[in-house]
Design an enzyme around this catalytic site. Structure first.
Site, PDB file in Angstrom:
ATOM      1  CG  ASP A  88      -0.235  -0.037   2.539  1.00 36.00           C
ATOM      2  OD1 ASP A  88       0.676  -0.877   2.690  1.00 36.00           O
ATOM      3  OD2 ASP A  88      -0.570   0.763   3.430  1.00 36.00           O
ATOM      4  CD  GLU A 151       4.031   1.161   6.869  1.00 36.02           C
ATOM      5  OE1 GLU A 151       4.779   1.613   7.760  1.00 36.02           O
ATOM      6  OE2 GLU A 151       3.637   1.836   5.903  1.00 36.02           O
TER       7      GLU A 151
END
Length: 456
Positions: A88, A151
């Protein structure tokens, strides 16, 4: 040890590696609305599936944990080396001069959101597995490259991986920070300090609001007072009259919450100027302002709150005043406190609560991060530092930082690369980019680290 063959193998695959990094950058994997089978949104799932497909194409065993964490593995053995990255990314933002999803190489630099944080390092580690396998290098521990999908928004991905009973690494690193290595990340806590207003101000202050996040020094703070309020503007504080109100805007300088001394806190700057001009707002609001000036002020180490700790190896306490939101009904601000290894976090919490209580405010912990500390003489630190020195010829000391990294997700894991200390700060910024030669060097370092950690 010489890693010449391993380095040569990585360079032999350079064009393929760069192409795979470019493929990953092309997917705008920022967190979106949850969909069935896509807990973090459609594009993140697309990037996860593409990365797993790469692992399968290269002939590795793969796994998908509920579309939250994927992994690619090589080797045999009961113990496992973990290399933890994430797919991400943060939003693109404005100000790019190159295509943020293009992975274009301009003047030797590859541009794109995620090239350093953290798609590039994930792809590099996967090809590191391939190099180790293709060279037939003997290993005693399996190597698993794990890639989370959340994250940037709290790491719920790895929390799910752990809570759902998946295998934990014996030893490992995350290529999601800096070289030479981060052996300590301070304990951290966010506190909400608040109070319902019982005694109104003598001056009708409609609101005081500022800050972007608890872990950022307040860059701007606005106070709105009803009517024509006598406050003199300064070089950093503007005063305007709008809709029958006086609007006072204090302009500071933002900085990361782990280094508050590098910023200028706009809210505290405003409070000091109120005091300098002899203005007493009265009531609970003035009591809060007096408290902030006396117990926080321009101090950034928590001395007046009686929370200061110092450790020769891991540094000092830091205390950041981040967000403030005061109305006629409630007073509220946040503190971001980070503590070195020798600090007693329970004492820190108790002392902040006691200090806040002296003016009728409560201090509640909203988020907490544990201390990460891996001794410098441990197998993990010793092996990684040996790899770094061998691959770069540089002798540097491991780092203790106030920030937190993905390494906190697992025990016996540290942050290791991909950014060198002299590199400009481009992560999360417009024109995130990486010097291609340095990027390849970081992939070579990661491959050698994976091999070394896989030796018992």
């Amino acid at each position: 040890m010489s890693y010449d063959k391993l380095n040569a193998k990585m360079m032999e695959m350079k064009e393929e590696i760069i192409g795979s990094v470019r493929d990953a950058i092309a997917i705008y994997s920022v967190k979106g609305e949850a969909e069935e089978g896509a807990p973090y949104g459609r594009t993140i799932k697309e990037c996860l599936e593409q990365t797993l497909a790469l692992g399968e194409k290269l002939g590795f065993k793969t796994g998908n944990v509920d579309n939250k964490v994927g992994w690619i593995e090589y080797g045999e053995g009961e113990e496992m080396v973990g290399v933890l990255g994430h797919l991400d990314v943060v939003p693109l933002g404005e100000g790019w001069t190159q295509d943020p999803l293009g992975g274009e190489i301009v003047d030797g630099k590859m541009y794109g959101r995620g090239v350093l944080d953290d798609k590039g390092p994930v792809i590099g580690a996967i090809y590191g597995l391939k190099a180790i396998r293709d060279l037939g290098m003997p290993i005693d521990r399996r190597i698993r490259v794990l890639f989370g999908c959340d994250e940037e928004c709290g790491s719920s991905c790895v929390k799910h991986y752990i809570e759902s009973g998946n295998e934990l690494p014996t030893i490992g690193f995350t290529p999601d920070a800096e070289y030479p290595l981060i052996f300590c990340e301070k304990a951290q806590m966010f506190l909400n300090v608040s109070k319902k207003v019982e005694k109104a101000s003598d001056v009708k202050v409609l609101s005081i609001e500022g800050g972007t996040a608890p872990n950022v020094v307040t860059p701007k703070c606005t106070m709105i007072v009803e009517g024509d309020f006598d406050f003199k503007a300064t070089a950093n504080i503007d005063v305007t009259k709008e809709n029958g109100n006086t609007v006072i805007v204090s302009n500071g300088k933002g900085a990361h919450g782990s280094t508050p001394h590098l910023g200028t806190n706009a809210a505290i700057q405003l409070f000091y100027e109120l005091k300098n001009q002899g203005i007493d707002l009265g009531g609970d609001l003035q009591a809060m302002i007096d408290f902030v000036l006396a117990k926080i002020g321009t101090q950034t180490k928590g001395e007046a709150l009686d929370i200061y700790w110092a450790d020769e190896e891991t540094g000092e306490t830091s205390c950041n005043f981040g967000v403030i939101k005061c109305t006629e009904e409630e007073l509220y601000f946040t503190l971001d406190i980070r503590c070195p290894k020798n600090a007693d976090v329970d004492v820190v919490k108790a002392n902040v609560a006691k200090a806040a209580g002296s003016v009728g405010m409560t201090a509640e912990v909203s988020q907490e991060g544990k201390l990460l500390y891996v001794p410098k003489d441990s197998e993990l630190v010793q092996k990684l530092m040996k790899v770094f020195e061998s691959q770069t010829g540089r002798k540097e000391e491991p780092l203790a930082i106030g920030g937190g990294t993905y390494a906190k997700a697992f025990d016996n894991m540290v942050a290791f690369g991909p950014v060198f200390l002299e590199d400009p700060e481009v992560i999360h910024q417009p024109d995130e980019c990486a010097d291609v030669e340095k990027l390849m060097l970081s992939f070579q370092i990661a491959a050698a680290a994976m091999y070394e950690l896989a030796q018992k």
